[in-house]
Design a protein around this motif. Sequence first.
Motif, PDB file in Angstrom:
ATOM      1  N   LYS A  77       0.832  -1.199   0.000  1.00 59.54           N
ATOM      2  CA  LYS A  77       0.000   0.000   0.000  1.00 59.54           C
ATOM      3  C   LYS A  77       0.870   1.255   0.000  1.00 59.54           C
ATOM      4  O   LYS A  77       2.067   1.212   0.243  1.00 59.54           O
ATOM      5  N   ALA A  78       0.239   2.395  -0.259  1.00 55.77           N
ATOM      6  CA  ALA A  78       0.965   3.656  -0.442  1.00 55.77           C
ATOM      7  C   ALA A  78       1.700   4.066   0.835  1.00 55.77           C
ATOM      8  O   ALA A  78       1.276   3.755   1.950  1.00 55.77           O
ATOM      9  N   PHE A  79       2.771   4.823   0.646  1.00 56.18           N
ATOM     10  CA  PHE A  79       3.670   5.181   1.743  1.00 56.18           C
ATOM     11  C   PHE A  79       3.002   6.020   2.822  1.00 56.18           C
ATOM     12  O   PHE A  79       3.435   6.034   3.968  1.00 56.18           O
ATOM     13  N   TYR A  80       1.934   6.751   2.467  1.00 50.00           N
ATOM     14  CA  TYR A  80       1.337   7.702   3.411  1.00 50.00           C
ATOM     15  C   TYR A  80       0.261   7.076   4.307  1.00 50.00           C
ATOM     16  O   TYR A  80      -0.317   7.759   5.149  1.00 50.00           O
ATOM     17  N   MET A  81      -0.049   5.789   4.122  1.00 50.68           N
ATOM     18  CA  MET A  81      -1.139   5.175   4.881  1.00 50.68           C
ATOM     19  C   MET A  81      -0.688   4.814   6.298  1.00 50.68           C
ATOM     20  O   MET A  81       0.383   4.239   6.491  1.00 50.68           O
ATOM     21  N   LYS A  82      -1.528   5.121   7.260  1.00 55.93           N
ATOM     22  CA  LYS A  82      -1.189   4.932   8.680  1.00 55.93           C
ATOM     23  C   LYS A  82      -1.297   3.450   9.057  1.00 55.93           C
ATOM     24  O   LYS A  82      -2.320   2.811   8.812  1.00 55.93           O
ATOM     25  N   PRO A  83      -0.263   2.889   9.674  1.00 58.55           N
ATOM     26  CA  PRO A  83      -0.338   1.495  10.130  1.00 58.55           C
ATOM     27  C   PRO A  83      -1.343   1.357  11.278  1.00 58.55           C
ATOM     28  O   PRO A  83      -1.578   2.296  12.046  1.00 58.55           O
ATOM     29  N   ASP A  84      -1.937   0.201  11.369  1.00 56.48           N
ATOM     30  CA  ASP A  84      -2.812  -0.109  12.505  1.00 56.48           C
ATOM     31  C   ASP A  84      -1.945  -0.149  13.764  1.00 56.48           C
ATOM     32  O   ASP A  84      -0.995  -0.935  13.836  1.00 56.48           O
ATOM     33  N   ILE A 109      -0.727   8.885   7.650  1.00 56.34           N
ATOM     34  CA  ILE A 109       0.293   8.962   8.708  1.00 56.34           C
ATOM     35  C   ILE A 109       0.389  10.399   9.203  1.00 56.34           C
ATOM     36  O   ILE A 109       0.512  11.340   8.406  1.00 56.34           O
ATOM     37  N   ASP A 110       0.319  10.590  10.518  1.00 52.32           N
ATOM     38  CA  ASP A 110       0.476  11.942  11.070  1.00 52.32           C
ATOM     39  C   ASP A 110       1.728  12.080  11.938  1.00 52.32           C
ATOM     40  O   ASP A 110       2.036  13.170  12.407  1.00 52.32           O
ATOM     41  N   ASP A 111       2.456  10.982  12.124  1.00 55.39           N
ATOM     42  CA  ASP A 111       3.685  10.990  12.922  1.00 55.39           C
ATOM     43  C   ASP A 111       4.862  11.424  12.035  1.00 55.39           C
ATOM     44  O   ASP A 111       5.195  10.747  11.052  1.00 55.39           O
ATOM     45  N   PRO A 112       5.539  12.538  12.354  1.00 49.69           N
ATOM     46  CA  PRO A 112       6.636  13.029  11.510  1.00 49.69           C
ATOM     47  C   PRO A 112       7.768  12.010  11.362  1.00 49.69           C
ATOM     48  O   PRO A 112       8.315  11.846  10.262  1.00 49.69           O
ATOM     49  N   GLU A 113       8.118  11.328  12.449  1.00 54.95           N
ATOM     50  CA  GLU A 113       9.227  10.378  12.388  1.00 54.95           C
ATOM     51  C   GLU A 113       8.877   9.177  11.508  1.00 54.95           C
ATOM     52  O   GLU A 113       9.718   8.704  10.731  1.00 54.95           O
ATOM     53  N   LEU A 114       7.667   8.678  11.635  1.00 56.14           N
ATOM     54  CA  LEU A 114       7.260   7.545  10.805  1.00 56.14           C
ATOM     55  C   LEU A 114       7.215   7.938   9.336  1.00 56.14           C
ATOM     56  O   LEU A 114       7.602   7.163   8.462  1.00 56.14           O
ATOM     57  N   MET A 115       6.766   9.154   9.050  1.00 55.02           N
ATOM     58  CA  MET A 115       6.728   9.596   7.661  1.00 55.02           C
ATOM     59  C   MET A 115       8.139   9.711   7.087  1.00 55.02           C
ATOM     60  O   MET A 115       8.382   9.323   5.931  1.00 55.02           O
ATOM     61  N   LYS A 130      13.285  13.795  -0.710  1.00 54.42           N
ATOM     62  CA  LYS A 130      12.875  14.766   0.305  1.00 54.42           C
ATOM     63  C   LYS A 130      12.831  16.174  -0.289  1.00 54.42           C
ATOM     64  O   LYS A 130      12.032  17.008   0.135  1.00 54.42           O
ATOM     65  N   GLU A 131      13.662  16.396  -1.284  1.00 53.21           N
ATOM     66  CA  GLU A 131      13.666  17.709  -1.921  1.00 53.21           C
ATOM     67  C   GLU A 131      12.326  17.988  -2.602  1.00 53.21           C
ATOM     68  O   GLU A 131      11.758  19.076  -2.481  1.00 53.21           O
ATOM     69  N   ALA A 132      11.806  16.960  -3.298  1.00 49.94           N
ATOM     70  CA  ALA A 132      10.540  17.131  -4.003  1.00 49.94           C
ATOM     71  C   ALA A 132       9.356  17.176  -3.052  1.00 49.94           C
ATOM     72  O   ALA A 132       8.334  17.811  -3.338  1.00 49.94           O
ATOM     73  N   TYR A 133       9.486  16.490  -1.916  1.00 47.25           N
ATOM     74  CA  TYR A 133       8.346  16.343  -1.005  1.00 47.25           C
ATOM     75  C   TYR A 133       8.496  17.128   0.289  1.00 47.25           C
ATOM     76  O   TYR A 133       7.727  16.905   1.227  1.00 47.25           O
ATOM     77  N   GLN A 134       9.462  18.039   0.390  1.00 47.97           N
ATOM     78  CA  GLN A 134       9.681  18.712   1.662  1.00 47.97           C
ATOM     79  C   GLN A 134       8.417  19.433   2.144  1.00 47.97           C
ATOM     80  O   GLN A 134       8.092  19.426   3.330  1.00 47.97           O
ATOM     81  N   TRP A 135       7.673  20.003   1.209  1.00 46.02           N
ATOM     82  CA  TRP A 135       6.439  20.698   1.582  1.00 46.02           C
ATOM     83  C   TRP A 135       5.453  19.737   2.234  1.00 46.02           C
ATOM     84  O   TRP A 135       4.694  20.113   3.139  1.00 46.02           O
ATOM     85  N   TYR A 136       5.435  18.482   1.766  1.00 47.73           N
ATOM     86  CA  TYR A 136       4.525  17.479   2.312  1.00 47.73           C
ATOM     87  C   TYR A 136       4.961  17.073   3.728  1.00 47.73           C
ATOM     88  O   TYR A 136       4.123  16.890   4.623  1.00 47.73           O
ATOM     89  N   LEU A 137       6.268  16.961   3.921  1.00 49.37           N
ATOM     90  CA  LEU A 137       6.789  16.660   5.259  1.00 49.37           C
ATOM     91  C   LEU A 137       6.479  17.793   6.245  1.00 49.37           C
ATOM     92  O   LEU A 137       6.262  17.550   7.434  1.00 49.37           O
ATOM     93  N   ASP A 138       6.433  19.003   5.738  1.00 46.79           N
ATOM     94  CA  ASP A 138       6.118  20.139   6.599  1.00 46.79           C
ATOM     95  C   ASP A 138       4.740  20.007   7.249  1.00 46.79           C
ATOM     96  O   ASP A 138       4.500  20.533   8.343  1.00 46.79           O
ATOM     97  N   LEU A 139       3.825  19.299   6.579  1.00 53.24           N
ATOM     98  CA  LEU A 139       2.476  19.138   7.130  1.00 53.24           C
ATOM     99  C   LEU A 139       2.497  18.370   8.444  1.00 53.24           C
ATOM    100  O   LEU A 139       1.613  18.540   9.286  1.00 53.24           O
ATOM    101  N   ARG A 140       3.510  17.497   8.601  1.00 53.76           N
ATOM    102  CA  ARG A 140       3.651  16.739   9.849  1.00 53.76           C
ATOM    103  C   ARG A 140       4.491  17.494  10.875  1.00 53.76           C
ATOM    104  O   ARG A 140       4.468  17.181  12.055  1.00 53.76           O
ATOM    105  N   LYS A 141       5.212  18.489  10.388  1.00 52.43           N
ATOM    106  CA  LYS A 141       6.120  19.247  11.253  1.00 52.43           C
ATOM    107  C   LYS A 141       5.402  20.392  11.956  1.00 52.43           C
ATOM    108  O   LYS A 141       5.733  20.751  13.090  1.00 52.43           O
ATOM    109  N   TYR A 142       4.417  20.962  11.285  1.00 45.94           N
ATOM    110  CA  TYR A 142       3.757  22.152  11.818  1.00 45.94           C
ATOM    111  C   TYR A 142       2.273  21.861  12.074  1.00 45.94           C
ATOM    112  O   TYR A 142       1.417  22.061  11.213  1.00 45.94           O
ATOM    113  N   GLY A 143       1.968  21.358  13.252  1.00 45.80           N
ATOM    114  CA  GLY A 143       0.573  21.133  13.651  1.00 45.80           C
ATOM    115  C   GLY A 143      -0.047  19.895  13.057  1.00 45.80           C
ATOM    116  O   GLY A 143      -1.204  19.917  12.611  1.00 45.80           O
TER     117      GLY A 143
END
Length: 431
Positions: free
Chosen positions: A327-334, A362-368, A379-392
């Motif tokens: 499954k896709a990388f962004y899906m939260k594990p049970d 996934i809402d955990d920054p470390e897991l993402m 990470k260069e292409a997706y840094q903006w997406y990682l920011d969503l877990r970093k800020y709130g």
Amino acid sequence: MSGKCMIGEVNRHVGDQVTIGCWLHNKRSSGKIQFLQLRDGSGFIQAVLVKNEVGEQIWEAASHLTQESSLYVTGTVREEPRSQSGYELTVTGLEIIQISSEYPIAPKEHGVDFLMDHRHLWIRSPRQRAILVVRSQIIRAIQQFFDERGFHLVDPPILTPSSCEGTTNLFHTKYFDEDAYLTQSGQLYMEAAAMALGKVYSFGPTFRAEKSKTRRHLIEFWMIEPEMAFVDHEENLEVQEQFVSHIIQSVLQNCAAELKVLERDTSKLEKIVAPFPRISYDEAVEFLQKQGVEFEWGEDFGAPHETAIAEAYDKPVFITKYPTSFKAFYMKPDPDRPEVVLCADMIAPEGYGEIIGGSQRIDDPELMEQRFQEHNLSKEAYQWYLDLRKYGSVPHSGFGLGLERTVAWICGLDHVRETIPFPRLLYRLYP
């Protein structure tokens, strides 16, 4: 005096004289009476000319009409129970706009390739018109559902610097001196929008460069992608089943005539009311194995597997908690079982396959960060997406519904090529 009127409005003008701008769909003659089958986009109606009532000039003009000629017809609307529309037009006047010459699609059987080559004309036929009207009503129902529930419509970009799900099935283009791709999903951008607006949805074209020729696949198709902040996996499923129920009931209420043209068994659609059954991936695997299907845990389902599972239900069925491995990388594990993710696919009945895929994200920054490493994502292409877990960061969920598969299911079609005005298929970019 007569006023202009659409065919779809004649029920409000019984006994009145009206003028309709239309095309000739077909005609037949019985001695001194001509029967014109007219269409104007809003519907079809039969117009009746009686020779000794309209005069020689109008009679001769009508005699020269060919299939798809355009004209204005003036006449009196009357009720006619034997007519499919319930009404007929008694002609008093006729003005020809253009005589059509050798219309290519005659009232006979044509091969699919021929019809697809003439798709710009094929959509005029009663069946194709009915499908497109149902599609339009589905879109109207989708927008109504979200508007009434406080969602905001957000438009994600079509040109993106990277893939949403890390696949290579992308259409590449140059964005000046950079690489860019046609979007395969707006989901990641919708997650950003949900962090700003709470509940959002996108509705737009997406593209998959898959060399697939199955009856369920298009190269260009339309996706509806809601994303919701502070919504978990179970709440996400409830929204999905309410959403699909709303669409079905709206079509049943507003498109009875079109479903009749399509000879759709509406008794099957009438059963589509929430809640929907749910089974886990584990239970689905066990079910298939009991049916004698060779299938191992950890494999993904194909169309035959989905069909076999769906045949056990008369409503759409959720298959939940798939293995994390495919499954896709962004899906939260049970949290209780990290080898599966908090996701679900909604499988439509009658063999139409997956119409919705969704998950809690996934809402955990470390897991993402960990997922980025495991999937070799830039990470260069997706840094903006990682920011969503970093800020709130907050729990959030979403899903995507494929419009064309949904249209195919509701209309009872064999192939998705009829569900969109101008389909883009593996070997078809025309018209």
